[in-house]
Motif scaffolding. Structure first.
Motif, mmCIF file in Angstrom:
data_model
loop_
_atom_site.group_PDB
_atom_site.id
_atom_site.type_symbol
_atom_site.label_atom_id
_atom_site.label_comp_id
_atom_site.label_asym_id
_atom_site.label_seq_id
_atom_site.Cartn_x
_atom_site.Cartn_y
_atom_site.Cartn_z
ATOM 1 N N VAL A 174 0.735 -1.283 0.006
ATOM 2 C CA VAL A 174 0.148 0.113 0.062
ATOM 3 C C VAL A 174 0.927 1.226 -0.115
ATOM 4 C CG1 VAL A 174 -1.582 1.367 1.494
ATOM 5 C CG2 VAL A 174 -1.906 -1.138 1.230
ATOM 6 N N LEU A 175 1.887 1.314 0.867
ATOM 7 C CA LEU A 175 2.930 2.585 0.954
ATOM 8 C C LEU A 175 3.609 2.874 -0.256
ATOM 9 C CD1 LEU A 175 3.579 2.204 4.761
ATOM 10 C CD2 LEU A 175 1.952 3.561 3.665
ATOM 11 N N ASN A 176 4.122 1.720 -0.916
ATOM 12 C CA ASN A 176 4.965 1.921 -2.069
ATOM 13 C C ASN A 176 4.500 0.967 -3.041
ATOM 14 O OD1 ASN A 176 7.344 1.783 -3.462
ATOM 15 N ND2 ASN A 176 8.812 1.334 -1.736
ATOM 16 N N PRO A 177 3.780 1.576 -3.855
ATOM 17 C CA PRO A 177 3.065 0.931 -5.155
ATOM 18 C C PRO A 177 3.902 0.507 -6.026
ATOM 19 C CG PRO A 177 1.879 2.778 -4.367
ATOM 20 C CD PRO A 177 3.039 2.951 -3.530
ATOM 21 N N SER A 178 5.103 1.506 -6.392
ATOM 22 C CA SER A 178 6.040 0.999 -7.462
ATOM 23 C C SER A 178 6.663 -0.360 -7.219
ATOM 24 C CB SER A 178 7.040 2.144 -7.598
ATOM 25 O OG SER A 178 8.021 2.403 -6.602
ATOM 26 N N LEU A 179 6.699 -0.716 -5.966
ATOM 27 C CA LEU A 179 7.431 -1.995 -5.579
ATOM 28 C C LEU A 179 6.296 -2.984 -5.202
ATOM 29 C CD1 LEU A 179 10.671 -0.916 -3.898
ATOM 30 C CD2 LEU A 179 10.427 -2.002 -6.178
ATOM 31 N N SER A 180 5.019 -2.744 -5.289
ATOM 32 C CA SER A 180 3.929 -3.754 -4.843
ATOM 33 C C SER A 180 4.253 -5.279 -5.404
ATOM 34 C CB SER A 180 2.651 -3.432 -5.240
ATOM 35 O OG SER A 180 2.444 -2.980 -6.599
ATOM 36 N N LEU A 181 4.757 -5.308 -6.449
ATOM 37 C CA LEU A 181 4.788 -6.781 -7.139
ATOM 38 C C LEU A 181 5.997 -7.387 -6.084
ATOM 39 C CD1 LEU A 181 4.395 -8.987 -9.087
ATOM 40 C CD2 LEU A 181 5.971 -7.921 -10.560
ATOM 41 N N VAL A 182 7.050 -6.576 -5.899
ATOM 42 C CA VAL A 182 8.095 -7.288 -4.906
ATOM 43 C C VAL A 182 7.379 -7.701 -3.491
ATOM 44 C CG1 VAL A 182 10.059 -6.848 -3.498
ATOM 45 C CG2 VAL A 182 10.091 -5.844 -5.902
ATOM 46 N N TRP A 183 6.733 -6.840 -2.914
ATOM 47 C CA TRP A 183 5.731 -7.117 -1.575
ATOM 48 C C TRP A 183 4.877 -8.291 -1.751
ATOM 49 C CZ3 TRP A 183 9.770 -5.736 0.532
ATOM 50 C CH2 TRP A 183 10.454 -4.338 0.212
ATOM 51 N N TYR A 184 4.148 -8.536 -3.060
ATOM 52 C CA TYR A 184 3.388 -9.507 -3.036
ATOM 53 C C TYR A 184 4.163 -10.874 -3.213
ATOM 54 C CZ TYR A 184 -0.518 -12.355 -4.605
ATOM 55 O OH TYR A 184 -1.558 -13.314 -4.675
ATOM 56 N N VAL A 185 5.303 -10.796 -3.956
ATOM 57 C CA VAL A 185 6.061 -12.025 -4.308
ATOM 58 C C VAL A 185 6.539 -12.362 -2.753
ATOM 59 C CG1 VAL A 185 8.262 -12.936 -4.947
ATOM 60 C CG2 VAL A 185 6.490 -11.803 -6.587
ATOM 61 N N MET A 186 6.943 -11.186 -1.980
ATOM 62 C CA MET A 186 7.410 -11.691 -0.559
ATOM 63 C C MET A 186 6.371 -12.172 0.385
ATOM 64 S SD MET A 186 10.543 -11.313 -0.569
ATOM 65 C CE MET A 186 10.674 -11.621 1.189
ATOM 66 N N GLU A 187 5.080 -11.683 0.039
ATOM 67 C CA GLU A 187 4.011 -12.458 0.870
ATOM 68 C C GLU A 187 3.644 -13.750 0.488
ATOM 69 O OE1 GLU A 187 0.806 -12.515 3.681
ATOM 70 O OE2 GLU A 187 2.451 -11.773 3.501
ATOM 71 N N ILE A 188 3.748 -14.140 -0.998
ATOM 72 C CA ILE A 188 3.806 -15.480 -1.475
ATOM 73 C C ILE A 188 4.783 -16.344 -0.503
ATOM 74 C CG2 ILE A 188 3.948 -17.099 -3.348
ATOM 75 C CD1 ILE A 188 2.793 -14.978 -5.204
ATOM 76 N N MET A 189 5.891 -15.738 -0.497
ATOM 77 C CA MET A 189 7.156 -16.605 0.074
ATOM 78 C C MET A 189 6.615 -16.599 1.600
ATOM 79 S SD MET A 189 8.735 -17.129 -2.392
ATOM 80 C CE MET A 189 10.209 -18.109 -1.381
ATOM 81 N N ASN A 190 6.244 -15.773 2.127
ATOM 82 C CA ASN A 190 5.777 -15.588 3.600
ATOM 83 C C ASN A 190 4.780 -16.803 3.929
ATOM 84 O OD1 ASN A 190 5.507 -14.651 6.528
ATOM 85 N ND2 ASN A 190 3.696 -13.562 5.699
ATOM 86 N N VAL A 191 3.725 -16.735 3.103
ATOM 87 C CA VAL A 191 2.536 -17.663 3.329
ATOM 88 C C VAL A 191 3.038 -19.094 3.041
ATOM 89 C CG1 VAL A 191 0.158 -18.405 2.922
ATOM 90 C CG2 VAL A 191 0.782 -16.151 2.983
ATOM 91 N N SER A 192 3.550 -19.359 1.866
ATOM 92 C CA SER A 192 3.963 -20.553 1.608
ATOM 93 C C SER A 192 5.214 -21.141 2.522
ATOM 94 C CB SER A 192 4.412 -20.787 0.004
ATOM 95 O OG SER A 192 5.482 -19.957 -0.155
ATOM 96 N N GLY A 193 6.022 -20.313 2.770
ATOM 97 C CA GLY A 193 7.055 -20.570 3.831
ATOM 98 C C GLY A 193 6.680 -20.866 5.213
ATOM 99 N N SER A 194 5.606 -20.428 5.456
ATOM 100 C CA SER A 194 4.932 -20.697 6.697
ATOM 101 C C SER A 194 4.236 -21.809 7.062
ATOM 102 C CB SER A 194 4.146 -19.342 7.184
ATOM 103 O OG SER A 194 4.841 -18.335 7.419
ATOM 104 N N VAL A 195 4.035 -22.678 5.961
ATOM 105 C CA VAL A 195 3.064 -24.010 5.636
ATOM 106 C C VAL A 195 3.369 -24.869 6.877
ATOM 107 C CG1 VAL A 195 4.273 -25.261 3.962
ATOM 108 C CG2 VAL A 195 2.022 -25.349 4.094
ATOM 109 N N GLY A 196 4.539 -25.093 7.174
ATOM 110 C CA GLY A 196 4.853 -26.051 8.368
ATOM 111 C C GLY A 196 4.428 -25.648 9.671
ATOM 112 N N ASP A 197 4.628 -24.254 9.938
ATOM 113 C CA ASP A 197 3.846 -23.907 11.137
ATOM 114 C C ASP A 197 2.448 -23.805 11.217
ATOM 115 O OD1 ASP A 197 6.756 -23.016 11.779
ATOM 116 O OD2 ASP A 197 6.255 -21.188 10.772
ATOM 117 N N ILE A 198 1.826 -23.599 10.101
ATOM 118 C CA ILE A 198 0.334 -23.826 9.993
ATOM 119 C C ILE A 198 0.037 -25.193 9.876
ATOM 120 C CG2 ILE A 198 -1.689 -23.568 8.283
ATOM 121 C CD1 ILE A 198 0.063 -21.345 7.117
ATOM 122 N N TYR A 199 0.623 -26.304 9.149
ATOM 123 C CA TYR A 199 0.534 -27.739 9.274
ATOM 124 C C TYR A 199 0.448 -28.039 10.881
ATOM 125 C CZ TYR A 199 1.189 -32.616 8.833
ATOM 126 O OH TYR A 199 1.080 -33.807 8.874
#
Length: 193
Positions: free
Chosen positions: A141-166
């Motif tokens: 939200v705060l840095n729209p020009s890098l929003s794709l980067v932050w979305y990719v990082m959120e993908i990494m965050n959610v998928s990388g937390s799958v063990g914790d979720i499991y």
């Protein structure tokens, strides 16, 4: 549970009822990794839709060079920061020594001696997912020009937390109300009376 460690469990009548070992149990590890890949693919499918909808800004000429550098640095920093967040929350609940490391495809924070109850374990396990989701969504939200980067990082965050979720889901299925958890980093045990 400050003041309690694994040596106290048997003396209090606790017995190990469930063990999850994501290094030794290849079937369970494969399942967790498949879940992570599915989450990654599902979230990645939305990238073109988010770009076309104007939610994510992406301009190949102006965004790509900077976003590549920011993404690389973010990926390098994210994994240790994720484990540090686990450690900060775990340290709130125990005086035991923590260990950090890397086994196979898993970075980890854990303690061979620490014991936590169900609510404390949920806090420890899910804190990085929640903290970094807030961070990455705020940065989108705060840095729209890098929003794709932050979305990719959120993908990494959610998928990388799958063990914790499991593990959290497995813990949720435990019937005993009086359950305690030990987590050395790559293997977790549930103890009940």
């Amino acid at each position: 549970m400050k003041g309690m460690n694994i040596k106290d469990l048997e003396g209090l009548g606790y017995k190990e009822c469930t063990k999850i070992d994501l290094v030794k149990n290849k079937k369970e590890a494969l399942l967790v990794n498949i879940y992570g890949i599915i989450i990654m693919v599902v979230m990645a499918v939305f990238i073109p839709l988010l770009i076309m909808g104007g939610i994510i800004e992406f301009n190949l000429e102006t965004t790509f060079p900077l976003s590549s550098i920011v993404l690389l640095i973010s990926l390098i920093l994210y994994i240790p920061l994720h484990e540090i967040v686990h450690g900060i929350v775990l340290k709130k609940y125990t005086d035991e020594k923590l260990s950090f490391g890397w086994k196979l495809v898993y970075a980890y924070c854990g303690s061979k001696e620490a014991v936590v109850d169900r609510k404390e374990y949920y806090a420890v396990a899910l804190a990085p997912l929640l903290v970094f989701s807030v961070v990455f969504i705020s940065l989108m939200v705060l840095n729209p020009s890098l929003s794709l980067v932050w979305y990719v990082m959120e993908i990494m965050n959610v998928s990388g937390s799958v063990g914790d979720i499991y593990v959290s889901i497995k813990l949720r299925k435990e019937k005993s109300r009086d359950i305690l958890i030990t987590d050395s980093g790559t293997d977790m045990s549930f103890w009940s009376r």
